[in-house]
Design an enzyme around this catalytic site. Structure first.
Site, mmCIF file in Angstrom:
data_model
loop_
_atom_site.group_PDB
_atom_site.id
_atom_site.type_symbol
_atom_site.label_atom_id
_atom_site.label_comp_id
_atom_site.label_asym_id
_atom_site.label_seq_id
_atom_site.Cartn_x
_atom_site.Cartn_y
_atom_site.Cartn_z
ATOM 1 N N TYR A 39 -6.138 47.349 9.911
ATOM 2 C CA TYR A 39 -6.187 47.303 11.627
ATOM 3 C C TYR A 39 -5.457 46.156 11.844
ATOM 4 O O TYR A 39 -4.683 45.695 13.214
ATOM 5 C CB TYR A 39 -7.788 47.525 12.588
ATOM 6 C CG TYR A 39 -7.480 46.999 13.799
ATOM 7 C CD1 TYR A 39 -7.162 47.772 14.772
ATOM 8 C CD2 TYR A 39 -8.332 45.826 13.991
ATOM 9 C CE1 TYR A 39 -6.738 47.598 16.196
ATOM 10 C CE2 TYR A 39 -8.273 45.447 15.219
ATOM 11 C CZ TYR A 39 -7.634 46.284 16.357
ATOM 12 O OH TYR A 39 -8.196 45.663 17.747
ATOM 13 N N PRO A 92 -5.074 36.194 22.224
ATOM 14 C CA PRO A 92 -6.519 36.674 22.179
ATOM 15 C C PRO A 92 -6.142 37.963 21.461
ATOM 16 O O PRO A 92 -4.848 38.912 21.056
ATOM 17 C CB PRO A 92 -6.185 37.849 23.357
ATOM 18 C CG PRO A 92 -3.916 37.303 23.834
ATOM 19 C CD PRO A 92 -4.312 36.289 23.462
ATOM 20 N N MET A 93 -7.227 38.471 20.469
ATOM 21 C CA MET A 93 -7.350 39.348 19.943
ATOM 22 C C MET A 93 -8.570 40.373 19.728
ATOM 23 O O MET A 93 -9.836 39.691 19.234
ATOM 24 C CB MET A 93 -7.250 38.515 18.391
ATOM 25 C CG MET A 93 -5.678 38.269 17.759
ATOM 26 S SD MET A 93 -5.651 36.873 16.114
ATOM 27 C CE MET A 93 -6.556 35.638 17.106
ATOM 28 N N THR A 169 -2.690 41.860 31.200
ATOM 29 C CA THR A 169 -2.127 41.949 30.728
ATOM 30 C C THR A 169 -1.117 43.700 30.608
ATOM 31 O O THR A 169 -1.842 44.590 31.711
ATOM 32 C CB THR A 169 -2.813 42.920 28.542
ATOM 33 O OG1 THR A 169 -4.115 42.407 28.509
ATOM 34 C CG2 THR A 169 -2.088 43.093 28.110
ATOM 35 N N SER A 291 5.977 38.377 24.975
ATOM 36 C CA SER A 291 5.500 38.795 24.178
ATOM 37 C C SER A 291 5.651 40.816 24.327
ATOM 38 O O SER A 291 5.357 41.204 24.618
ATOM 39 C CB SER A 291 4.206 39.197 24.397
ATOM 40 O OG SER A 291 2.823 39.504 23.208
ATOM 41 N N HIS A 293 2.985 42.029 22.388
ATOM 42 C CA HIS A 293 2.052 42.948 21.770
ATOM 43 C C HIS A 293 1.782 42.791 20.387
ATOM 44 O O HIS A 293 1.413 43.239 19.580
ATOM 45 C CB HIS A 293 1.223 43.898 22.146
ATOM 46 C CG HIS A 293 -0.157 44.187 22.878
ATOM 47 N ND1 HIS A 293 -0.311 44.062 24.254
ATOM 48 C CD2 HIS A 293 -1.012 43.673 21.813
ATOM 49 C CE1 HIS A 293 -1.401 43.979 23.906
ATOM 50 N NE2 HIS A 293 -2.185 44.022 22.922
ATOM 51 N N ARG A 296 2.682 45.669 17.863
ATOM 52 C CA ARG A 296 1.250 46.127 18.890
ATOM 53 C C ARG A 296 1.121 47.814 19.549
ATOM 54 O O ARG A 296 0.477 48.478 19.343
ATOM 55 C CB ARG A 296 0.070 45.526 18.222
ATOM 56 C CG ARG A 296 -0.249 45.099 17.715
ATOM 57 C CD ARG A 296 -2.235 44.809 17.365
ATOM 58 N NE ARG A 296 -2.887 45.651 16.838
ATOM 59 C CZ ARG A 296 -2.969 45.209 15.827
ATOM 60 N NH1 ARG A 296 -2.535 45.247 15.204
ATOM 61 N NH2 ARG A 296 -4.056 46.241 15.998
ATOM 62 N N ILE A 326 4.512 33.966 15.184
ATOM 63 C CA ILE A 326 5.404 33.034 14.558
ATOM 64 C C ILE A 326 4.176 32.747 13.409
ATOM 65 O O ILE A 326 3.031 32.957 13.166
ATOM 66 C CB ILE A 326 4.331 31.781 15.894
ATOM 67 C CG1 ILE A 326 5.053 31.791 17.242
ATOM 68 C CG2 ILE A 326 4.280 30.584 15.186
ATOM 69 C CD1 ILE A 326 6.645 31.099 17.219
#
Length: 401
Positions: A39, A92-93, A169, A291, A293, A296, A326
């Site tokens: 995941y 953020p994750m 987001t 970004s 994501h 994802r 990165i």
């Protein structure tokens, strides 16, 4: 010859096992159940954008300068009026608390101790109030639906918790296809009755002990804490399905509504086009995070670095930040050279937390900051502003340069 006598690190010391950010992933695979590992490590569909993000950095190269006094070099920079010792923070994750013991708190406190920003995900499993109390410098990332009543309640809660920077987001209108994670058994919420997942847990006893059984088996009661004004559904369930609300209705109209309500720094994450960056500036947004994501979400887009180059060419006045791919200090410098004011790092920091908690994250921060300073010295610059005078080209341009 000059020499310093030092004590070598212990046999099991992190520095012997992990030499760079990429090493954390391989080490963590032995700790996490496969469903959770894939995941985090995986991406959407064929992982094409994830691959592009990484390749974009490999395809760029600097022309180093030499014979420059770089003994007084500094990697510090300022973002939203706050000086940071290094030009990167922790992205953020979601699900961090399922991946690493007390993952959200560990990441937030580690960043705060290093003087760096941490962004708490709206898909986190630790109440935002706990994180804000543990690390007041943290930012909060919201996943907002196009429903004004739900937006109002969440914004009020974020403000009451004490966050000063809110990240909206922008690139999650619908759920993507995370086929790799699904093939290994990952679904959200996680099915209590899934025997394959039960076996994965049994085969990773350290994870079970440190995450699920920690604090009186708290892991069996984790919830999506920060999606709304109140706590959401449990992470482990046999009957629930995940409902993201009307995120496909979230639009610039709602962004402008939030701008009127929110008095702190307002950032939009997931911007990939120059047109949207221009709209963000016109809406009074303080900054954007370029970004995709981390690969994802959409899988048929350009690399985030290519988007960054297009966006910074417009010369906008808002802060332009970056995340995606990165892995090295040189990657940070390349993103800054393209025009980013700051960068964020995700997966490697979460893997570091899973592997060794706060020591792991501190080691990851140290590795990346050392590489930034080392590469600055070898490029012949003493400060990040010196990147303006260092030439960078794509690999396929080297022959003609």
């Amino acid at each position: 010859m000059y020499a310093l006598k030092i004590r070598p690190p212990a046999r099991n010391h992190l520095s012997r096992r992990v030499a760079n950010l990429n090493d954390f992933e391989a080490e963590t695979e032995r700790f996490l159940p496969p469903a959770l590992f894939h995941y985090v490590a995986g991406a959407s569909e064929d992982a094409a954008v994830y691959t592009r993000n990484l390749r974009a950095f490999r395809e760029r190269a600097f022309f180093p300068r030499v014979l420059v006094d770089v003994s007084g070099r500094s990697t510090s920079t300022t973002l939203f009026g706050v000086e940071h010792p290094h030009p990167f923070g922790i992205a953020p994750m979601g699900f961090s608390r399922m991946i690493a013991p007390d993952g959200d708190i560990v990441l937030a406190q580690s960043a705060a101790e290093a003087g760096l920003p941490f962004i708490l995900s709206g898909a986190s499993l630790t109440a935002m109030e706990e994180v804000a109390a543990a690390a007041p410098s943290s930012w909060f990332q919201a996943y907002l639906p196009g429903e004004e009543s739900r937006i109002d309640g969440l914004i009020d809660r974020v403000e009451a918790a004490g966050f000063r920077t809110l990240v909206l987001t922008a690139d999650t209108a619908v759920h993507p296809l995370h086929e790799r994670a699904a093939r290994h058994g990952f679904v959200s919420p996680i099915r209590k009755t899934d025997l394959r997942l039960a076996w994965q847990g049994i085969s990773r006893p350290s994870w079970v002990r440190q995450v699920l059984l920690r604090n009186r088996m708290a892991g069996f009661h984790f919830r999506f804490e920060n999606m709304d004004a109140s706590a959401g559904p449990p992470v482990l369930s046999s009957t629930l399905i995940r409902d993201i609300g009307r995120r496909d209705a979230f639009s610039w109209r709602h962004v402008k509504m939030v701008r009127k309500r929110w008095k702190g720094n307002l950032v939009i994450k997931g911007v990939m086009s120059a047109q949207d960056a221009d709209l963000a500036e016109k809406a009074g947004i303080d900054g954007i995070i370029v970004s995709n994501h981390g690969g994802r979400q959409i899988d048929c887009a350009v690399s985030a670095l290519a988007s960054l180059e297009q966006i910074t060419a417009k010369g906008l006045s808002l802060k332009v930040m970056y995340d995606g791919g990165i892995r090295r200090g040189s990657d940070v410098l390349k993103a800054l050279k393209v025009g980013a004011d700051f960068v964020f790092v995700g997966r490697p920091m979460l893997f570091a937390a899973a592997m060794a908690g706060r020591d792991g994250v501190a080691h990851a921060i140290s590795l990346l900051s050392h590489e930034i300073g080392m590469n600055m010295a070898l490029l012949g610059i003493s400060g990040l502003e010196g990147l303006r005078d260092v030439e960078m080209v794509a690999d396929n341009q080297e022959a003609s340069a």
